[in-house]
Design an enzyme around this catalytic site. Sequence first.
Site, mmCIF file in Angstrom:
data_model
loop_
_atom_site.group_PDB
_atom_site.id
_atom_site.type_symbol
_atom_site.label_atom_id
_atom_site.label_comp_id
_atom_site.label_asym_id
_atom_site.label_seq_id
_atom_site.Cartn_x
_atom_site.Cartn_y
_atom_site.Cartn_z
ATOM 1 N N GLU A 1 13.375 -3.603 -4.154
ATOM 2 C CA GLU A 1 14.081 -3.909 -5.399
ATOM 3 C C GLU A 1 13.314 -4.884 -6.290
ATOM 4 O OE1 GLU A 1 18.709 -3.288 -5.005
ATOM 5 O OE2 GLU A 1 18.081 -5.099 -3.930
ATOM 6 N N GLU B 1 3.102 -4.785 -11.983
ATOM 7 C CA GLU B 1 4.530 -4.507 -12.108
ATOM 8 C C GLU B 1 5.171 -5.373 -13.199
ATOM 9 O OE1 GLU B 1 5.684 -5.007 -8.038
ATOM 10 O OE2 GLU B 1 5.642 -2.855 -7.648
ATOM 11 N N ASN C 1 0.044 -8.026 -6.677
ATOM 12 C CA ASN C 1 -0.060 -7.107 -7.801
ATOM 13 C C ASN C 1 0.619 -7.644 -9.081
ATOM 14 O OD1 ASN C 1 -0.181 -4.867 -9.447
ATOM 15 N ND2 ASN C 1 1.273 -3.661 -8.271
ATOM 16 N N PRO C 2 -0.152 -7.896 -10.152
ATOM 17 C CA PRO C 2 0.457 -8.357 -11.406
ATOM 18 C C PRO C 2 0.839 -7.213 -12.344
ATOM 19 C CG PRO C 2 -1.919 -8.480 -11.601
ATOM 20 C CD PRO C 2 -1.633 -7.917 -10.213
ATOM 21 N N PRO D 1 10.568 -14.089 -1.572
ATOM 22 C CA PRO D 1 9.476 -14.255 -0.598
ATOM 23 C C PRO D 1 8.834 -12.910 -0.242
ATOM 24 C CG PRO D 1 11.421 -15.486 0.070
ATOM 25 C CD PRO D 1 11.842 -14.595 -1.055
ATOM 26 N N ARG D 2 7.587 -12.951 0.131
ATOM 27 C CA ARG D 2 6.829 -11.730 0.413
ATOM 28 C C ARG D 2 7.289 -11.033 1.691
ATOM 29 N NH1 ARG D 2 3.575 -7.879 -2.007
ATOM 30 N NH2 ARG D 2 2.111 -7.012 -0.509
ATOM 31 N N MET E 1 14.511 -5.213 0.346
ATOM 32 C CA MET E 1 13.229 -4.532 0.180
ATOM 33 C C MET E 1 13.376 -3.410 -0.842
ATOM 34 S SD MET E 1 11.334 -6.280 2.189
ATOM 35 C CE MET E 1 9.833 -5.286 2.121
ATOM 36 N N GLU F 1 0.826 -1.206 0.000
ATOM 37 C CA GLU F 1 0.000 0.000 0.000
ATOM 38 C C GLU F 1 0.859 1.255 0.000
ATOM 39 O OE1 GLU F 1 -2.275 -3.421 1.464
ATOM 40 O OE2 GLU F 1 -0.350 -2.574 2.057
#
Length: 426
Positions: free
Chosen positions: A317, A344, A341-342, A274-275, A315, A65
């Site tokens: 990148e 990007e 989000n697809p 990984p997220r 983070m 977000e």
Amino acid sequence: MRYHLWRFFYTSLLYLLIPLLIVRLIWRGFYARAYWQRWGERFGFFPVMSPQTPFIWIHAVSFGEMQAAIPLIQLLRTDYPNIPILVTTMTPTGSQRVRAVFGDSVAHVYLPYDFPDAWQRFFQRIGKPRLLILMETELWVNLIAACEQRHIPVFLANARLSARSARGYQRIRGLISPTLQKLTLIAAQNMEDAERFMVLGVNPEQVHVTGSIKFDLHLPEQLTEQANLLRAQWGENRPVWIAASTHSGEEALLLRVFAQVRQVLPTALLILVPRHPERFNQVAQYCEQQGFVICRRSQKNRGDLTTDVYFGDTMGELLLLYACADISVVGGSFVPVGGHNPLEPAALGLPIITGEYVFNFSDIYKQLIKIGVAQQFKHEAEVANALCDWLTNPAHCQEVGRKARDFIHKNRGALFRLYHLITPWL
């Protein structure tokens, strides 16, 4: 009266859950030490920061977000340089992104938990903002009530409401409907989202369809050059695919997929991201246990011909790592998280593979699948076959990439539509 009873039970339950909230912070802190810090902010205790000029307040719960909010904040800072901005987040990754992008040019604290006394302390310390912009669907009942009492306009920006969430809210309609009706304006991502808000009792005059501001992402000028330099370290002509924003349970599946891909394409390389940063070490160890040679981005080692898995454990990148790949697999979709989000990878012209759980971006995925940019699968063998088909057909990938970029270009403009809804209140 019914709303006040609902809110009383909601608030009472929150207070009863305080011990669990503390335990959760402690538990998460074992994986990300930042969760052991700044607890006072989560209950409304922090130094007084009341500015002389009423400020703009933007809340972005976490990293994703916050990333979407960056262009909006930059616009506001450019056009209203004399109005201070406060940005709140809920997670350390969101907090780190605020500081990485804006430094001390914006004020920042964690958003308190939704306790009435926490909001009392919060507003005593920050004063009265000009308005509050909530990114996506952050519906904090007591926060919105506190803003109404203080006559603070509240905007729900880039708002989305999945069918699944709407069904859940229907069960507590007596609480949610009055809360939504207190909002000044809802800028929904699409007509389906807008209709779900209206079914929950929102006045149609409150709701505007602006599109998703995630279409308005900015690609840095040097991105392609940086990606080419990094990719050159791995060896020429190696097929490269990325599995991004993965969750627990997905890495094991995708590493099995990778093993199948390498039976057809022995030189293929996987970029794995990984997220959540608290899982980086765990996932890296798992990759090594499965016999893969990994190179961790955080260790400043660019990798070489022997690298099997280039591990994205930094983070901010992800765009660079997407730009290094030929094909993208977007995580959070092979487990019931709802997908990530697809847009990007689409903006970078990458074909997209996703799992069955995409309810967070259902409308966007429907459009991407329809034009052939994305493919959706349930089983790992299907994913492996699709990766091999695309990785061995670069001409087809280029055609898909053109369609993906066109799709992004045609849907731009949500940021400015949202901006023009907000600015009259400034």
